[in-house]
Enzyme design. Structure first.
Site: not given
Ligand code: BGC
Length: 779
Positions: A276
């Site tokens: 993530d």
């Molecule tokens: C989130 C993810 C997301 C990623 C990219 C993160 O803050 O937890 O779910 O895909 O950002 O935007």
């Protein structure tokens, strides 16, 4: 018929794809052998992220290549031009493709469909419909030049306050896994990838980057990993996104046990794992764990990996393997295939699919004296801010930049109803003023400091009374929004605000005094309290956050054009305190150890102990006889269904059991029924929930009097529990009861069968055990 054809096409497609995955891997290995050390590092660390005026954690990316192929996408991977490997683009997810709708010096627009949120899609219990949604969503991914959609989100809704519950599917792992598999199959049908997230046990936002989820091996396997296991085995997602949190002491992105032993070795996952965004702390440990791609990628991570290779704390073979899996992924992408994307997906057609899905996942919670469908009501008084500013989906990365959201009043008008004009102008002026005072912020500003939604407008009693005199019926919309970064709270969020309670009181009193009815629409991504006010109103429709066609879809249900067939995939408790996880949510904080971390925010070490064990959601409510406001699996229809002829293929289990049941539409209008199959296991070595969902299905649209036979196949794994002492899935010997019903409490037919001898279904690796003893709940 169109569904059938689709499924057949899909069956043909799957094996081909897994072969392609294998041959890509072989080709990728060869390409990696031709790469320089720097090129390999390029691959495993993403290209970074544009953060406007904010400083990127881990240092500003210094890239010679463009990160701007698709503005607004969450991340990109490096190209290796000498080997013909292009940049690939990944974008959020999961309620639709999140990209910038407008670009500098470009008159074109790049809007995407805001689909109904995950909670609503799961409430359809309709895997064919979800697959259709996935197909259309994936088409936008492909036609806008994106390679991977960062979704579906499939964490378990452990507690109603989880801010991202709207992105997820259910409190139950079977519903989660099956709906996610349908979504992945649909999206990937287009030849683009998915990233199932967040692996695993990311069930809260509070301290999400520091919280250690302490979970027993059994609860992990049966509840938190099971949905991921199903999606990996049934849909072969191209990628998996590890989560932010720690699991039993280790960051998931740094856990070899999770990402390699369980995901790859036990489940056979062949794809690539990415972090993530800015997740985990130790890039080298991430490489070793099998977390191939670090997103969005920082200079600090490049340095850490380079140093570790140089000082021999990281074997270059590990890096080669990570890079190979990334190249194998790249070889499948539309970018590598040079797909000439149009930037013109058929948004009109997709809106039709979104509207159909939305109407099919709304849940009719209450319908006293057949208030709905609206029979003679033509003039409607719409109350509640949200009636005029309907919420299509949640906030944060799960938000979508859609061109429009049809409000409730617009939907009603489109359906031919007259909406009280005076109320409309009062609410519109109030909301206009609120918006003027709260100008739209950038995505990141909004993330750090979310704009609260306007508090409920307080109307004069005289205004309400005059509407009761002149309108046929009142609709009150109660709206809630939440998202990434900040969990919900009980006061004024899970519970209604005083202003909302007052509105319900006063509108109900005024309208009932005139013999007129009151309908409440809940426009929320998750669960709210209903028990204190539902007796005051006639009907309650849970519309969830239904995507851009919101108002039209609600009107379809209110008018009876669509007979509601959604059922809850999450329990609605009477009060928050009834929720067993409440005493361990969001867990303990160690404030004295706080440091300044990600984006200048305070990082407080924390832990959340899952003392409820496997008793999550209805597994708790049913076993401990705690009556919810609306139970898991509940939902009304404008017709009613009869269940007959429950038959088992045998009275003893022989490797599998085939269950059939006849469902008849016994009412006067056409409708669909969600049929749920629960099993009660014999009392044996383990403490077991009163019942667990083992299969479900949905009928076709049945005309009055029409019947359908539903068939379910139960295999040994579905009967098994995870026995920690044996580190194995075991189905114990004894008598099992099959309970087929319309909800987890409305069981219509039962039958039993025996398992003569204990079945050792699957032996697993002894991994991911908590370091401490958990005082787990027992019957
Ligand atoms: C989130 C993810 C997301 C990623 C990219 C993160 O803050 O937890 O779910 O895909 O950002 O935007």
């Amino acid at each position: 018929m169109k569904y059938l054809l689709h499924s057949v096409a899909f069956l043909l497609f799957l094996p081909v794809f897994s072969k392609a995955q294998e041959s890509n891997y072989t080709k990728a290995k060869e390409l990696v052998s031709k790469m320089s050390f720097d090129e390999k590092i390029d691959l495993v660390v993403g290209m970074g992220m544009k953060m406007g005026a904010m400083e990127m954690p881990g240092g500003a990316p210094n890239v010679g290549q463009t990160m701007d192929k698709v503005p607004g996408a969450a991340g990109t991977t490096f190209a290796i031009p000498k080997l013909g490997l292009p940049t690939t683009v990944v974008a959020d997810g999961p309620a639709g493709l999140r990209i910038e709708p407008k670009r500098a010096n470009d008159a074109n627009t790049y809007y995407a469909t805001a689909w109904p949120v995950g909670t609503l899609l799961a409430s359809t219990w309709d895997v064919k419909l979800v697959e259709q949604v996935g197909k259309a969503m994936g088409n936008e991914v492909k036609e806008y030049g994106v390679d991977v959609l960062l979704g579906p989100g499939m964490n378990i809704m452990r507690n109603p306050l989880g801010a991202r519950n709207f992105e997820y599917y259910s409190e139950d792992p079977l519903v989660t896994g099956k709906i996610a598999a349908a979504m992945v199959n649909g999206i990937q049908w287009n030849g683009v990838g998915t990233s199932v997230k967040h692996f695993a046990v990311n069930n809260q936002e509070t301290n999400r980057m520091t919280v250690d989820a302490i979970v027993s091996e059994r609860a992990l396997r049966e509840i938190y990993l099971r949905g991921f296991e199903l999606v990996v085995k049934e849909a072969k997602p191209w990628t998996v996104m590890s989560s932010y949190n720690l699991l039993n002491g280790t960051y998931t992105s740094q856990s070899y046990d999770l990402l390699t032993t369980v995901l790859r070795k036990e489940w056979g996952f062949k794809g690539m794992v990415m972090t993530d965004w800015f997740g985990g702390k130790d890039a080298v440990a991430q490489m070793k764990a099998g977390n191939d791609l670090l997103m969005p990628g920082t200079p600090a991570q490049r340095k850490a990996i380079t140093d570790a290779i140089n000082n021999k704390t990281l074997d270059v073979k590990v890096l080669d393997e990570n890079a190979t899996r990334i190249v194998a992924y790249i070889l499948s992408t539309p970018a590598f295939k040079n797909y000439a994307f149009s930037n013109k997906p058929d948004l009109k057609q997709h809106a039709v699919v979104a509207r159909e899905a939305a109407a099919n996942g709304m849940v009719l919670l209450q319908n006293n004296a057949a208030t709905l469908p609206l029979a003679n009501a033509k003039n409607i008084a719409a109350f509640g801010n949200t009636s005029y500013d309907f919420i299509s989906g949640g906030t944060g990365s799960g938000d979508v930049n859609e061109e429009y959201t049809v409000s409730l009043v617009e939907g009603l008008q489109n359906a031919g109803y007259t909406v009280n004009a005076d109320l409309k102008s009062i609410y519109s002026a109030y909301l206009y003023d609120y918006k003027a005072k709260h100008p739209k912020k950038s995505f990141l500003e909004e993330f750090v400091n979310p704009t609260p939604i306007a508090s409920e407008l307080l109307l004069e009693k005289a205004v309400i009374n005059s509407k009761a005199a002149t309108s046929d019926l009142a609709i009150i919309t109660i709206g809630r929004n939440a998202g990434e970064g900040k969990d919900r709270v009980v006061v004024n969020d899970f519970n209604l605000t005083d202003a909302e309670q007052k509105l319900i009181d006063e509108v109900s009193t005024a309208f009932h005094a005139k013999g007129k009815k009151v309908v409440v629409i809940i426009n929320a991504g998750g669960v709210i309290e209903v028990a204190s006010w539902r007796t005051k109103v006639d009907a309650v429709l849970l519309a969830w956050q239904p995507g851009l066609e919101a108002g039209n879809a609600v009107a379809d249900v209110l008018s009876g054009k669509v007979n509601p067939s959604g059922k809850l995939a999450v329990t609605f408790p009477v009060k928050y305190e009834d929720e067993i996880t409440a005493k361990n949510f969001p867990g303990k904080e160690f404030k004295e150890k706080a440091v300044t971390g990600f984006m200048g925010q305070k990082e407080i070490p924390a832990e959340v102990t899952h003392e409820e064990g496997v008793y999550v959601g209805y597994r708790y409510y049913n076993t401990f006889n705690v009556k919810p406001a609306y139970e898991f699996g509940y939902g009304l229809s404008y017709t009613n269904f009869e269940y007959k002829n429950l038959k088992l293929s045998g009275s003893s289990f022989k490797g599998k059991l085939v269950v059939t049941v006849d469902v008849t539409n016994a009412g006067t209008v056409a409708g669909k029924e969600v049929v749920q199959l629960y099993v009660t296991a014999p009392t044996g070595k383990l403490d077991k929930p009163a019942e667990e969902l083992k299969a479900f299905g949905k009928t076709e649209l049945l005309q009055p009097g029409q019947s359908q036979t539903l068939q379910f196949v139960i295999e040994a794994k579905q009967l098994a529990s995870f026995h920690t002492a044996a580190t194995a899935w075991i189905a114990e010997a004894g008598t099992y009861t099959v309970k087929v019903g319309a909800s987890s409490l409305a069981i219509k037919q039962t039958a039993s069968f025996t398992v003569a001898k204990e079945i050792l279904v699957e032996k697993c690796n002894k991994v991911l055990a908590p370091a401490v003893t958990i005082n787990e709940l027992k019957k």
